[in-house]
Write a protein that holds these residues in place. Sequence first.
Motif, PDB file in Angstrom:
ATOM      1  N   GLU A  46       8.976  17.903  34.624  1.00 18.65           N
ATOM      2  CA  GLU A  46       8.898  19.244  34.099  1.00 18.65           C
ATOM      3  C   GLU A  46       7.714  19.938  34.749  1.00 18.65           C
ATOM      4  O   GLU A  46       6.801  19.308  35.276  1.00 18.65           O
ATOM      5  N   VAL A  47       7.724  21.276  34.702  1.00 20.29           N
ATOM      6  CA  VAL A  47       6.589  22.030  35.184  1.00 20.29           C
ATOM      7  C   VAL A  47       5.970  22.750  34.018  1.00 20.29           C
ATOM      8  O   VAL A  47       6.555  22.874  32.960  1.00 20.29           O
ATOM      9  N   SER A  48       4.785  23.236  34.212  1.00 20.45           N
ATOM     10  CA  SER A  48       4.137  24.007  33.161  1.00 20.45           C
ATOM     11  C   SER A  48       4.804  25.358  33.049  1.00 20.45           C
ATOM     12  O   SER A  48       5.635  25.741  33.867  1.00 20.45           O
ATOM     13  N   ALA A  49       4.421  26.109  32.018  1.00 18.58           N
ATOM     14  CA  ALA A  49       4.994  27.434  31.821  1.00 18.58           C
ATOM     15  C   ALA A  49       4.556  28.408  32.909  1.00 18.58           C
ATOM     16  O   ALA A  49       5.067  29.495  33.016  1.00 18.58           O
ATOM     17  N   GLU A  50       3.595  28.037  33.717  1.00 15.00           N
ATOM     18  CA  GLU A  50       3.097  28.891  34.788  1.00 15.00           C
ATOM     19  C   GLU A  50       3.135  28.139  36.110  1.00 15.00           C
ATOM     20  O   GLU A  50       2.119  27.676  36.611  1.00 15.00           O
ATOM     21  N   PRO A  51       4.338  27.954  36.721  1.00 14.00           N
ATOM     22  CA  PRO A  51       4.410  27.220  37.985  1.00 14.00           C
ATOM     23  C   PRO A  51       3.580  27.901  39.070  1.00 14.00           C
ATOM     24  O   PRO A  51       3.543  29.122  39.163  1.00 14.00           O
ATOM     25  N   GLU A  52       2.904  27.085  39.864  1.00 11.62           N
ATOM     26  CA  GLU A  52       2.097  27.637  40.936  1.00 11.62           C
ATOM     27  C   GLU A  52       2.990  28.151  42.054  1.00 11.62           C
ATOM     28  O   GLU A  52       4.046  27.594  42.333  1.00 11.62           O
ATOM     29  N   GLU A  53       2.543  29.226  42.684  1.00 11.09           N
ATOM     30  CA  GLU A  53       3.286  29.736  43.829  1.00 11.09           C
ATOM     31  C   GLU A  53       3.025  28.816  45.020  1.00 11.09           C
ATOM     32  O   GLU A  53       1.891  28.495  45.339  1.00 11.09           O
ATOM     33  N   THR A  54       4.093  28.388  45.662  1.00 13.58           N
ATOM     34  CA  THR A  54       3.998  27.488  46.804  1.00 13.58           C
ATOM     35  C   THR A  54       4.687  28.124  48.002  1.00 13.58           C
ATOM     36  O   THR A  54       5.344  29.167  47.895  1.00 13.58           O
ATOM     37  N   GLU A  55       4.562  27.466  49.130  1.00 13.64           N
ATOM     38  CA  GLU A  55       5.257  27.973  50.319  1.00 13.64           C
ATOM     39  C   GLU A  55       6.753  28.001  50.081  1.00 13.64           C
ATOM     40  O   GLU A  55       7.458  28.902  50.519  1.00 13.64           O
ATOM     41  N   GLU A  56       7.260  26.982  49.352  1.00 16.97           N
ATOM     42  CA  GLU A  56       8.694  26.924  49.107  1.00 16.97           C
ATOM     43  C   GLU A  56       9.162  28.069  48.231  1.00 16.97           C
ATOM     44  O   GLU A  56      10.180  28.705  48.493  1.00 16.97           O
ATOM     45  N   THR A  57       8.414  28.340  47.111  1.00 19.07           N
ATOM     46  CA  THR A  57       8.851  29.419  46.239  1.00 19.07           C
ATOM     47  C   THR A  57       8.651  30.770  46.890  1.00 19.07           C
ATOM     48  O   THR A  57       9.389  31.707  46.629  1.00 19.07           O
ATOM     49  N   GLU A  58       7.638  30.888  47.774  1.00 19.67           N
ATOM     50  CA  GLU A  58       7.478  32.134  48.498  1.00 19.67           C
ATOM     51  C   GLU A  58       8.664  32.355  49.430  1.00 19.67           C
ATOM     52  O   GLU A  58       9.185  33.457  49.556  1.00 19.67           O
ATOM     53  N   ALA A  59       9.132  31.269  50.041  1.00 18.54           N
ATOM     54  CA  ALA A  59      10.280  31.389  50.944  1.00 18.54           C
ATOM     55  C   ALA A  59      11.516  31.843  50.203  1.00 18.54           C
ATOM     56  O   ALA A  59      12.361  32.542  50.746  1.00 18.54           O
ATOM     57  N   ALA A  60      11.612  31.462  48.926  1.00 14.13           N
ATOM     58  CA  ALA A  60      12.804  31.791  48.154  1.00 14.13           C
ATOM     59  C   ALA A  60      12.919  33.277  47.869  1.00 14.13           C
ATOM     60  O   ALA A  60      13.948  33.734  47.411  1.00 14.13           O
ATOM     61  N   ALA A  61      11.857  34.040  48.080  1.00 12.35           N
ATOM     62  CA  ALA A  61      11.908  35.468  47.803  1.00 12.35           C
ATOM     63  C   ALA A  61      11.959  36.311  49.071  1.00 12.35           C
ATOM     64  O   ALA A  61      11.920  37.526  49.009  1.00 12.35           O
ATOM     65  N   THR A  62      12.009  35.706  50.200  1.00  9.21           N
ATOM     66  CA  THR A  62      12.029  36.449  51.451  1.00  9.21           C
ATOM     67  C   THR A  62      13.424  36.984  51.716  1.00  9.21           C
ATOM     68  O   THR A  62      14.381  36.664  51.023  1.00  9.21           O
ATOM     69  N   GLY A  63      13.550  37.756  52.754  1.00  9.78           N
ATOM     70  CA  GLY A  63      14.850  38.285  53.126  1.00  9.78           C
ATOM     71  C   GLY A  63      15.605  37.377  54.067  1.00  9.78           C
ATOM     72  O   GLY A  63      16.563  37.802  54.703  1.00  9.78           O
ATOM     73  N   ASP A  64      15.169  36.142  54.207  1.00  9.84           N
ATOM     74  CA  ASP A  64      15.791  35.226  55.149  1.00  9.84           C
ATOM     75  C   ASP A  64      17.028  34.553  54.583  1.00  9.84           C
ATOM     76  O   ASP A  64      17.667  33.767  55.281  1.00  9.84           O
ATOM     77  N   GLY A  65      17.357  34.822  53.359  1.00 11.54           N
ATOM     78  CA  GLY A  65      18.515  34.199  52.744  1.00 11.54           C
ATOM     79  C   GLY A  65      18.173  32.839  52.200  1.00 11.54           C
ATOM     80  O   GLY A  65      18.435  31.816  52.828  1.00 11.54           O
TER      81      GLY A  65
END
Length: 464
Positions: A46-65
């Motif tokens: 499980e993760v905490s209620a405030e997951p840290e921003e990571t390179e992976e989650t940043e990638a998930a919001a890009t326009g790269d699909g």
Amino acid sequence: MKNLKKLLAMGVVAAMGVALLAGCGSSSSSDTADTGTADEGSAAAEVSAEPEETEETEAAATGDGSVYWLNFKPEADEALQDIAATYTDETGVPVTVVTAASGTYTSTLTSEMDKSNPPTLFVVGSASGVETWDDYCLDLTGTDVYNELSTDDFTLYDEDGKACSIGYCYECFGIIVNTDLLGQAGYSLDDITDFDSLKAVADDIHANADSLGFDAFTSSGMDDSSSWRFSGHLANMPLYYESMDDGGWADCPAEIQGTYLDNFKQIWDLYITDCAVDPSTLATGGYDSEAEFCNGEAVFYQNGSWEYDACSSALGDDNIAMIPIYMGVDGEENIGLCCGTENYWAVNCQASEADQQATLDFMYWLVTSDEGTQMMAEQFGEIPYVGAAENPNVFFMNAQEYMDEGKTTVDWTFNLTPNVDDWRAGVVAAMNQYDASLSDDDWANVETAFVQGWAQQYQAAYGE
């Protein structure tokens, strides 16, 4: 199992369809209501209620699909991480799965949506969730994954008819039975058809527990890891019957009568007295009813289809079954299992178009590919999609058998509970007080928590 999909949907349409739009539930409570579909004592990541921003989650919001799935089922985390990696290996599309800690989904989702890299795939599992997150929900009507649905009865719409979220699995719950132990005690499933017969069997097993080497019921712990089974799932039974008396609640009533709370007391008393555990100790928790059942310490265990893997691994498919929750209501010999869902996918319409399409493609792959459908079947049970993998879950087969016999599927009426977490907390506190004394005076407090608590939480949620 395709017939089961259709029939289950018919059984829950009143609570799950368009009529749910006016239903209860506070946006301050968990939209998915943490009904306890995770195994008790689960050590799933499980993760905490405030997951840290990571390179992976940043990638998930890009326009790269790319895809960022905020998952709310902790017990599925490991499998989802694996399937995400498989999809990325096959397609090159990055898929990140973040799992909210149990009971924190709403707060986690709220936090994540405020970040620069919000989820592209998330859960909107109730009418109140639709009201809260409508502006973030892509209209799924006509998408490839929507067109794969085997029924529309697990779709939540807004007032304008937008398909805000679509069900990705559904479940059933009742009383799980160790049929081998039941046979050792001299009984079979055919001997249990209503509350009176259940009580007769359970009383006899409990009276002879020392010689048999096992008791009737597993523990009914009332800590957070277990109390949802009773303040949510068992409480569904009196709510369901009252709803049926009213013609079936299309939305949440401002008040309830508590018509069937005497029946609720009957089954609760049976659970906590025909058991090896002292009722006065239930509030402190620490019990592991799953282990008790799987270790052959008791015949009966109230829980749901999500327990199949644990029960089957320990006891074998031939030695487990699920029966309805009986509590002494007229005609209850004609009911089946409790079937429904709170598991709905929504796609973030505020994500980039590339990420929206990547997310829709990933969802489609999950419900059509061999790898995806197999994982969905193993982790979530029955899924309402035409390409669903065959599901070996005995408990779903039991649900189908009851339907084939003409039994009435019990709706998940508890989905309409106003301010669900607060209402349940009040019920649990009152039940704990009763368990310590087993006095009628303290049971009156349980009735108050049910009935007056419902009205209070309705007022708190809607101020009407």
